[in-house]
Design an enzyme around this catalytic site. Structure first.
Site, PDB file in Angstrom:
ATOM      1  N   SER B 151       6.240 -11.687   2.826  1.00  0.00           N
ATOM      2  CA  SER B 151       6.146 -11.751   1.370  1.00  0.00           C
ATOM      3  C   SER B 151       5.460 -13.061   0.951  1.00  0.00           C
ATOM      4  O   SER B 151       4.309 -13.282   1.343  1.00  0.00           O
ATOM      5  CB  SER B 151       7.544 -11.586   0.764  1.00  0.00           C
ATOM      6  N   ASP B 228       8.380  -0.072  -0.465  1.00  0.00           N
ATOM      7  CA  ASP B 228       8.644  -1.449  -0.896  1.00  0.00           C
ATOM      8  C   ASP B 228       8.491  -1.521  -2.415  1.00  0.00           C
ATOM      9  O   ASP B 228       7.408  -1.282  -2.951  1.00  0.00           O
ATOM     10  CB  ASP B 228       7.627  -2.356  -0.185  1.00  0.00           C
ATOM     11  N   HIS B 262      11.349  -3.719   1.504  1.00  0.00           N
ATOM     12  CA  HIS B 262      10.953  -5.136   1.583  1.00  0.00           C
ATOM     13  C   HIS B 262      11.966  -5.981   2.366  1.00  0.00           C
ATOM     14  O   HIS B 262      11.808  -7.187   2.484  1.00  0.00           O
ATOM     15  CB  HIS B 262      10.827  -5.683   0.153  1.00  0.00           C
TER      16      HIS B 262
END
Lengths: 284, 284
Positions: B151, B228, B262
């Protein structure tokens, strides 16, 4: 008995799903949470065996699923992993949140008999009876199960297996509290939950239960880190369990792992070995 | 430059050691923590390559070592894994702890130029210069390193590799923020750390950096879960990175993994593939 469950989270993991649920427990009379890893085989609705994981002091249903790294081998071998919480919570019992080794997060897998605790702290019945019914109702199980745990949960796994001959195909533990009637953690918990009559305590002491065990072979498999501070402190006493097994002619494998401590880093290092051990006993 | 480090914890893990250290950083002018996994080969003092892991928003040096399950493959392949914190902390900057996506836990791997932040928030220099010196001084490294992240940390890995041609042998990312100059998280962070002059922002945008990259091959390897939420929200935009790489003739492998989100459950499912990818580039 209400067997309905509510999904709190679901994350894809190694082709299967790591999920967390809650349900209203008739046994502990409160909302209980538990985690379930469903391997791809279970996602495809094929019946799978179940391994129950019982966590240690201060833990809840999340520690094992976040830190042990057991999903990969469970995915490959097609086993469902179920992780209950370690105690009832939020029961408004005076003092329930006062200590880290008694009350919330420290149910010790016993059915409490003391007035203050007996209404909710029925973790033995919850783990060995109500929860398996909930799992059977909601997931594709094949009727076979094993049980494992860590520290207080290692004690829990041992007593659950030893008290219900034939129900679990095998039992294993990391750094279990082997003789709770003879260590500080156990003395505090058993006195609090079961009261001062020590004859009742023996029903929850693995060493005492081994001495009179007469069920089918249990495949007892224990791992103990040699650098575990709680081993040095006398809380665990695996030598007493080995002695009791030897006297009772109950087979046990004790792995003593040099340099390893009491943490999840130790569990992660050897959890594959434990799950492979159980898989041998859980074969159709 | 002070290269001394202080050991905060050490746990045996897969035959090696998972450790956490702190040190006084000359670059961020505060105490920084970082985690190091030493495989058995490094414990035996044989030189090993290093893979840096950069975590995402709200994380610190512990998330990856507790949740990713990367120690087993790192032990087997003989790679050291280094996980820095995601920002300076405790710098007494007004507002540093006010948000989860800016300030503490959200350094975005840039060298801040804005008055309030520039004294401490020098994460690009910390990760690419000071920390590698600290690692080289204190551990048995062989001079080769790669970098990966998740991320915000995936963005960090990409920009660190793209801005320092030849320094990292390969780069990979899980769900990276690929175009920070064009997503809400990036706009907030870059405006706060770098000020309103957007020409400075391009120096920290992987898509912009790819367009002018002229170093050796980087083996860019990206994994993106299709379920995600932040992909759907437009924070990640992997298609822009693929477009930029295609235009610049920079090879990239993008894995789109159906059903994954995620979380660290996604990272754990594929971290072995990433580390094996890096190991190919890190061979002596």
């Amino acid at each position: 008995m209400a067997l309905d469950i509510k999904e709190l989270s679901s994350n894809k993991s190694f082709g299967g799903y790591q999920k967390v649920f809650s349900h209203e427990s008739a046994v502990t009379k409160c909302e209980m949470k538990f985690a379930v890893y469903l391997p791809p085989k279970a996602v495809d609705n094929s019946p799978c065996p179940v391994i129950y994981w019982l966590s240690g002091l201060t833990c809840n249903e999340l520690n094992f699923i976040q830190k042990a790294g057991a999903q990969k081998i469970s995915s490959e071998l097609g086993v469902i992993i179920v992780c209950p919480d370690t105690s009832p919570r939020g029961c408004n019992i005076p003092g329930e949140d006062d200590g880290w080794d008694f009350g919330s997060g420290a149910g010790f897998y016993v059915d409490a008999t003391e007035e203050l605790w007996k209404n909710n702290y029925q973790m033995f019945s919850y783990v060995t009876a109500e929860l398996p019914e909930v799992i059977k109702k909601n997931f594709p199980t094949n009727g076979k199960q094993s049980i494992m745990g860590h520290s207080m949960g290692g004690h829990g796994a041992l007593i659950c297996a030893l008290r219900t001959p034939g129900f679990y195909s095998s039992v294993s533990a990391f750094a279990p509290i082997c003789a709770p009637t003879e260590c500080p953690w156990g003395l505090k918990a058993f006195n609090g939950y079961l009261g001062p009559d020590k004859t009742k305590w023996d029903e929850y002491d693995a060493c005492k239960l081994v001495a009179k065990y007469s069920g089918p072979p249990l495949g007892i498999y224990v791992s103990q880190g040699e650098s575990d501070q709680f081993l040095k402190d006398g809380q665990l006493q695996p030598e007493k369990l080995v002695d009791a097994c030897t006297k009772a002619c109950v087979p046990i494998i004790l792995n003593r792992d040099q340099g390893y401590d009491h943490s999840y880093f130790y569990i992660a290092s050897f959890v594959d070995d434990h799950i492979k051990h159980h898989a041998k006993f859980l074969k159709d």
